[in-house]
Design a protein around this motif. Structure first.
Motif, mmCIF file in Angstrom:
data_model
loop_
_atom_site.group_PDB
_atom_site.id
_atom_site.type_symbol
_atom_site.label_atom_id
_atom_site.label_comp_id
_atom_site.label_asym_id
_atom_site.label_seq_id
_atom_site.Cartn_x
_atom_site.Cartn_y
_atom_site.Cartn_z
ATOM 1 N N LEU A 90 0.732 -1.195 -0.123
ATOM 2 C CA LEU A 90 0.201 0.290 -0.013
ATOM 3 C C LEU A 90 0.746 1.324 0.101
ATOM 4 C CD1 LEU A 90 -2.926 -0.964 2.246
ATOM 5 C CD2 LEU A 90 -3.028 -0.741 -0.004
ATOM 6 N N ARG A 91 2.076 1.219 0.783
ATOM 7 C CA ARG A 91 2.779 2.327 0.623
ATOM 8 C C ARG A 91 3.668 2.462 -0.763
ATOM 9 N NH1 ARG A 91 6.619 1.585 5.636
ATOM 10 N NH2 ARG A 91 5.005 0.655 6.772
ATOM 11 N N ALA A 92 3.742 1.616 -1.345
ATOM 12 C CA ALA A 92 4.222 1.594 -2.802
ATOM 13 C C ALA A 92 3.370 2.109 -3.711
ATOM 14 C CB ALA A 92 5.038 0.287 -3.315
ATOM 15 N N MET A 93 1.995 2.073 -3.509
ATOM 16 C CA MET A 93 0.914 2.539 -4.309
ATOM 17 C C MET A 93 0.936 4.160 -4.009
ATOM 18 S SD MET A 93 -1.945 -0.138 -3.877
ATOM 19 C CE MET A 93 -3.209 0.871 -4.490
ATOM 20 N N PRO A 94 0.361 4.853 -5.082
ATOM 21 C CA PRO A 94 0.048 4.363 -6.491
ATOM 22 C C PRO A 94 1.294 4.584 -7.602
ATOM 23 C CG PRO A 94 -0.730 6.723 -6.083
ATOM 24 C CD PRO A 94 0.090 6.514 -5.139
ATOM 25 N N ARG A 95 2.505 4.767 -6.821
ATOM 26 C CA ARG A 95 3.728 4.992 -7.670
ATOM 27 C C ARG A 95 3.827 3.617 -8.476
ATOM 28 N NH1 ARG A 95 7.949 2.660 -6.532
ATOM 29 N NH2 ARG A 95 7.489 2.632 -4.305
#
Ligand code: UDP
Length: 408
Positions: A90-95
């Motif tokens: 979730l932390r890597a989203m939305p990148r």
């Protein structure tokens, strides 16, 4: 092979639990009805490997799996918390999805004409544009398939019913997923969104042609009386806590119910060792079952489940009443629907498995008038589901509309 050239649909999957698999099923249904569309299935490498390994390449010719960053740093050491990988993703989203979209556009030379997702949409149609049209054009053909359409709203008290949302007056705040999130009813969604299309269950519409049964579950079930066996499974992620596993085993043994138990966590299997030795002729514990076929087997009389959505829907397709013990996410809401609204299952007293509570729930389903009624109710629901996916059913009509939306 003809290169699909009439549009490019990017499908964004949530790579945890059993989210990606049904989204891929829906994508396959769309792709086989629209062979001229190109589909890119964006998901983590691990989840893509898992879901695509279960189907033959011929079944997904115009779908390309595309891996996105899972957010796990190279030197990361996992603490053992079950939701850690989810947090990192979730932390890597939305990148991660944005990068994935850029990559599929660059690799295929085809702009995205439709963005399709199985969870809350976090990436907007920045990479769209059909035939050179602008971003706004892409948003026009944004098809949001809402499996989990959440709306934030604060609630003070767990017993408060959601009567301020049309159609949700029987749902209590405590039935909702954590974090005070509300799942709007279909009626409410229809007033908020331009289009709401309910489709499925696809397993009823086109049942899988083959399945593997390495542990011989179906052969074992075939030796049993109709509606006599308890099937137990808690999905792909969780195992009930030790005290509840022991209580479950004690209840099954005391009630002498034949049981088939899908038990995935081998690190906890030793807890049941003595029980398994004593009950070797009464039951069967296996690491994986062909669940759809198990629930369709006439010998299964009850499904003891965590009330994951796929399990609930498969139990309805099989016409098998449930005993629900929800743990997190949408499981509480699903359980409330099963037990109190549709009346096709029982809960366990106090919400956790105890020996006496589980024995009571088994008695209700197997031997009470209430249990008989549950069986009738689930039969009616199954017939409705079958009708929905039939030739003129609501799912079939909605699917045709969805196909048009996705095709642009
Ligand atoms: N499943 C299966 N065999 C097993 C255990 C689970 O085929 O032994 C499948 C089941 O048919 C369902 C999925 O795994 O499609 C579990 O999905 P659900 O939404 O119920 O739970 P989750 O794993 O997402 O918590």
């Amino acid at each position: 092979m003809q290169v699909p050239n009439e549009g490019h649909v990017a499908v964004l999957a949530f790579p945890f639990g059993t989210h990606a698999a049904p989204l891929l099923t829906l994508t396959r249904c769309l792709s086989s009805s629209a062979p001229n569309l190109r589909f890119s299935f964006l998901n983590s490498a691990k989840s893509n490997a898992k879901v695509f390994s279960k189907i033959k390449p011929d079944d997904y010719r115009n779908i390309k799996p595309c891996n996105v960053d899972n957010g796990i740093p190279e030197d990361h050491v996992f603490s053992g918390h079950p939701l850690e990988a989810v947090e990192l993703f979730l932390r890597a989203m939305p990148r991660n999805f944005e990068n994935g979209l850029k990559e599929v556009v660059a690799n295929t030379g085809t702009k995205i004409t439709c963005l399709f997702t199985g969870f809350v949409l976090l990436v907007c149609g920045r990479y769209g544009g059909r035939n050179g049209r602008s971003m706004g054009g892409a948003l026009d053909c944004l098809a949001v398939f809402c499996f989990c359409p959440y709306v934030h709203r604060c609630i003070e008290n767990g017993d408060q019913t959601l009567d301020f949302i049309p159609g949700m007056n029987t749902i209590r705040a405590k039935d909702l997923p954590e974090g005070k999130l509300i799942l709007p009813s279909q009626k409410d969604l229809k007033s908020k969104l331009k289009m709401v299309l309910n489709v499925g269950p696809f397993d009823l519409a086109s049942p899988p042609k083959s399945y593997s049964d390495d542990s011989g579950c179906i052969r074992w079930l075939d030796r049993h009386e109709p509606a006599s066996v308890a099937y137990l499974s808690f999905g792909t992620i969780l195992t009930p806590p030790t005290n509840e596993l022991i209580a479950l085993a004690q209840a099954l043994e005391a009630q002498k119910v034949p049981f088939l138990w899908s038990f995935r966590d081998t690190s906890k299997l030793h807890l049941l060792e003595a029980f398994l030795q004593r009950t070797s002729t009464q039951g069967k514990v296996v690491p994986w079952t062909p669940q759809l076929q198990v629930l369709e087997n006439s010998s299964v009389g009850v499904f003891i489940t965590h009330a994951g959505w796929n399990s609930v829907s498969e139990s309805i397709a099989g016409g098998v009443p449930m005993i629900c013990r929800p743990f997190f996410a949408d499981q509480m809401l699903n359980s409330r629907l099963v037990v109190d609204i549709w009346q096709i299952g029982a809960s366990v007293e106090g919400g956790t498995f105890t020996k006496s509570g589980t024995m009571r729930a088994l008695e209700i389903v197997f031997s009470s008038e209430k249990g008989k009624k549950m069986k009738e109710n689930i039969g009616v629901l199954k017939a409705k589901a079958k009708m929905a996916v039939g030739e003129n059913g609501s799912s079939t009509k909605n699917f045709k509309t969805l196909l048009k939306v996705v095709s642009g």
